[in-house]
Design a protein around this motif. Structure first.
Motif, PDB file in Angstrom:
ATOM      1  N   ASN A 170      90.045 -12.088  -4.517  1.00  0.00           N
ATOM      2  CA  ASN A 170      90.728 -13.149  -3.645  1.00  0.00           C
ATOM      3  C   ASN A 170      91.453 -14.028  -4.582  1.00  0.00           C
ATOM      4  OD1 ASN A 170      89.191 -12.470  -1.323  1.00  0.00           O
ATOM      5  ND2 ASN A 170      87.692 -13.957  -1.651  1.00  0.00           N
ATOM      6  N   ASN A 224      94.919 -12.209  -4.778  1.00  0.00           N
ATOM      7  CA  ASN A 224      95.501 -12.405  -3.642  1.00  0.00           C
ATOM      8  C   ASN A 224      96.109 -13.692  -3.250  1.00  0.00           C
ATOM      9  OD1 ASN A 224      95.529  -9.308  -3.052  1.00  0.00           O
ATOM     10  ND2 ASN A 224      93.601  -9.775  -1.457  1.00  0.00           N
ATOM     11  N   ARG A 265      90.098  -4.047  -3.739  1.00  0.00           N
ATOM     12  CA  ARG A 265      90.122  -5.024  -2.858  1.00  0.00           C
ATOM     13  C   ARG A 265      91.375  -5.923  -3.107  1.00  0.00           C
ATOM     14  NH1 ARG A 265      85.523  -6.565   0.478  1.00  0.00           N
ATOM     15  NH2 ARG A 265      83.702  -5.797  -0.492  1.00  0.00           N
ATOM     16  N   HIS A 319      94.243 -11.807   3.196  1.00  0.00           N
ATOM     17  CA  HIS A 319      93.584 -10.773   2.778  1.00  0.00           C
ATOM     18  C   HIS A 319      92.358 -11.390   1.384  1.00  0.00           C
ATOM     19  CE1 HIS A 319      95.739  -8.146   5.029  1.00  0.00           C
ATOM     20  NE2 HIS A 319      96.760  -8.702   4.806  1.00  0.00           N
ATOM     21  N   THR A 354      88.868 -12.051   0.925  1.00  0.00           N
ATOM     22  CA  THR A 354      87.467 -11.488   1.666  1.00  0.00           C
ATOM     23  C   THR A 354      86.762 -12.695   2.042  1.00  0.00           C
ATOM     24  OG1 THR A 354      87.488  -9.421   0.267  1.00  0.00           O
ATOM     25  CG2 THR A 354      85.419 -10.013   0.980  1.00  0.00           C
ATOM     26  N   CYS A 413      89.886  -4.039   7.344  1.00  0.00           N
ATOM     27  CA  CYS A 413      90.945  -4.530   7.413  1.00  0.00           C
ATOM     28  C   CYS A 413      92.268  -3.456   7.769  1.00  0.00           C
ATOM     29  CB  CYS A 413      91.106  -5.677   6.513  1.00  0.00           C
ATOM     30  SG  CYS A 413      92.855  -6.717   6.700  1.00  0.00           S
ATOM     31  N   CYS A 425      94.492  -3.421   5.650  1.00  0.00           N
ATOM     32  CA  CYS A 425      95.105  -3.415   4.226  1.00  0.00           C
ATOM     33  C   CYS A 425      94.148  -2.238   3.557  1.00  0.00           C
ATOM     34  CB  CYS A 425      94.912  -4.683   3.656  1.00  0.00           C
ATOM     35  SG  CYS A 425      93.425  -5.295   3.092  1.00  0.00           S
ATOM     36  N   ASN A 449      90.893  -2.900   2.874  1.00  0.00           N
ATOM     37  CA  ASN A 449      89.892  -3.770   2.428  1.00  0.00           C
ATOM     38  C   ASN A 449      88.710  -4.036   3.504  1.00  0.00           C
ATOM     39  OD1 ASN A 449      88.084  -5.331   0.844  1.00  0.00           O
ATOM     40  ND2 ASN A 449      89.720  -6.934   0.636  1.00  0.00           N
ATOM     41  N   CYS A 493      88.298  -9.104   5.187  1.00  0.00           N
ATOM     42  CA  CYS A 493      89.499  -9.907   4.994  1.00  0.00           C
ATOM     43  C   CYS A 493      89.229 -11.115   5.979  1.00  0.00           C
ATOM     44  CB  CYS A 493      90.585  -9.253   4.955  1.00  0.00           C
ATOM     45  SG  CYS A 493      90.868  -7.985   3.700  1.00  0.00           S
TER      46      CYS A 493
END
Lengths: 338, 338
Positions: A267, A270, A301, B180, B182, B190, B192, B194, B197
């Motif tokens: 996270n 991103n 992820r 994105h 989590t 998702c 993507c 993952n 998200c």
């Protein structure tokens, strides 16, 4: 440096760094230009003895550290320019006030000025995790990195964001509270009152709690024996000891910890796309048992480009990060930069 | 401004803004100093007709917008200094290349130079959500705010971080990928790849998907009637129409959306402590049905100080944010600031 004095004049000046934690107080002295920590001193915090006791102990340690440093470094009496203090937060940097610390039981406590007045030096106050991150940038794992996030794993999970040599503080000095990022919106209850915070899964006490919860289904684990059957004594340290002793269940607990932490770091990546994440705290002693599955989970992820441009490393300064970072904080705040 | 020309000379100069989206291309012209958008033009993107078609359409729109703006604003032929382009990402700003856009089907596409060469003006390229956030800072809801995060809710969920009048790009131009993050580590899959998200819960298509999934247990909903029984036609727009028509189930779907989004925004606040979050996109038409429960959930999850110092507002520029922001991006990148 943009302060009032020239660089040449600063080279024989020294700054005191104070790292106030829930468990211990560490104090040391660094030359303005950086280098070896002088006069390092440490004592338990013993917060249960009250705020006055803790502050008096801090003052006593600062005086002792300055005295030792004076001798070790042949520092003249007027060689000290100021004090940087790292403290659990949240706090108000402008007024130098600790707003709230569950671990110390303080509220709206004017820590900076109490210290500054007692010692007779100017002081600055910042969050401990911010100081640690800035310390790694100045003299640790993140030297020459423009943009890093430091993550401290301990009783809580803290974070410090450093961009271009300065801590990113946000609108009200609260930026970087990585531990209270929700990673599972209907998940475990956190001390902060929220549900599913990263800290509720991957802090020291959370690791211990998850380990104990899963014991019933894992009768072969060495954990009960390591605490002589008293499961209230299980800590993250015990889990680590069990891993070293070859306990597969403890290894699985650490792998799960890595997964939760990996979700949080993904996270971070991103959202902030840092060049480096520096992890510190006792849990990093688990080494590859933590870092291996952690990197795997982050890769799974995070966006590929973000993962590939981010080094995930452990602290180089270790227990010294707080003291070095408190000194760095003073330099940035009062001398214009590192 | 720190560019090569004086401010006085710049006051009669104009910049072209291009907002390339998966659905439509918008182009307009703004004076260097800001103000009303001139020569606004818009056409569908029609990405299925190929990259060359889309680029030709962009060039055609830019030429038409410049022609109209020249007339509307009495702009001399040499009055245009450059072109700002906002595009879906991820992209490489240095080379002006779109690295990957699932919605357009492009990979490593040198968009910036194709446009610059065709028009004969210098161009800059940035992520569309970054442009939108910078646009709100320059001329929209976040004027005079030092630190904001823009969140765009649409087919995807994008984010742009603005600090001190500049977009925060991170190490490799990927910062701000809020969609994105989590929020439920074992949750919905998702696009993507993952799991859990924010985008998998609160994007337009995700809202529609959740609404359809819950219909079986909510037989009284108006949603099926609004799409003549063809549930594949349910969109976030349909959910909004049902709310307007008084449908309680649709309202509940929007409340859940607000909860998911609130978890994401609380994470943003705990991590970045912004002064303002500006939300844009079609979903904001749900107004109080979204914003009320959204603020409640953010208050519940974020640190109090962080929540209290952060205004959560909807976009002022609406559909114009992309164009205004693309112009702002050109100014920041090529003229030294806004």
């Amino acid at each position: 440096m943009q302060g009032g004095r020239g660089d040449r004049e600063m080279t024989d000046r020294y700054i005191v760094g104070v790292d106030l934690g829930g468990t211990s107080i560490n104090v040391g002295v660094l030359p303005y230009a950086g280098g070896r920590v002088l006069g390092m001193r440490s004592l338990p915090t013993e917060p249960q003895r009250g705020a006055k006791f803790v502050v008096d102990r801090m003052i006593e340690l600062i005086r002792a550290a300055m005295k030792d440093a004076r001798r070790e470094g042949a520092i003249p009496d007027d060689g000290f320019i100021g004090i940087g203090i790292g403290s659990p937060g949240p706090l108000d940097r402008r007024t130098g006030t600790v707003l709230e610390t569950p671990n110390l039981g303080w509220r709206n406590f004017p820590l900076r000025d109490l210290i500054a007045n007692a010692i007779g030096l100017e002081a600055v106050l910042d969050n401990d995790a911010n100081c640690a991150a800035l310390g790694e940038f100045w003299q640790g794992a993140a030297r020459h990195v423009r943009h890093l996030v430091g993550v401290t794993l301990g009783t809580g999970i803290g974070g410090g964001i450093v961009v271009d040599g300065r801590v990113f503080h946000g609108a009200s000095d609260l930026a970087g509270e990585i531990g209270h990022m929700t990673i599972d919106s209907t998940g475990r209850k956190c001390n902060c009152g929220n549900y599913g915070c990263l800290e509720a899964y991957a802090s020291g006490p959370a690791i211990a709690a998850r380990a104990v919860e899963g014991l019933e289904a894992n009768g072969n684990s060495l954990l009960p024996a390591l605490v002589e059957g008293d499961l209230t004594r299980v800590t993250a340290e015990t889990v680590y000891e069990a891993i070293v002793a070859g306990d597969l269940y403890a290894r699985e607990v650490m792998r799960e910890t890595a997964n939760f932490l990996g979700t949080g770091l993904a996270n971070l990546i991103n959202l902030m796309n840092p060049e480096m994440i520096v992890i510190s705290g006792g849990v990093t002693r688990a080494g590859g048992h933590l870092l291996g599955p952690l990197r795997t989970e982050v890769r799974r992820r995070a966006f590929r480009g973000g993962f590939e441009s981010c080094e995930i490393v452990t602290s180089e300064l270790g227990g010294m990060a707080g003291v070095v970072g408190a000194v760095a904080t003073y330099k940035v705040e009062r001398c214009g930069g590192l």
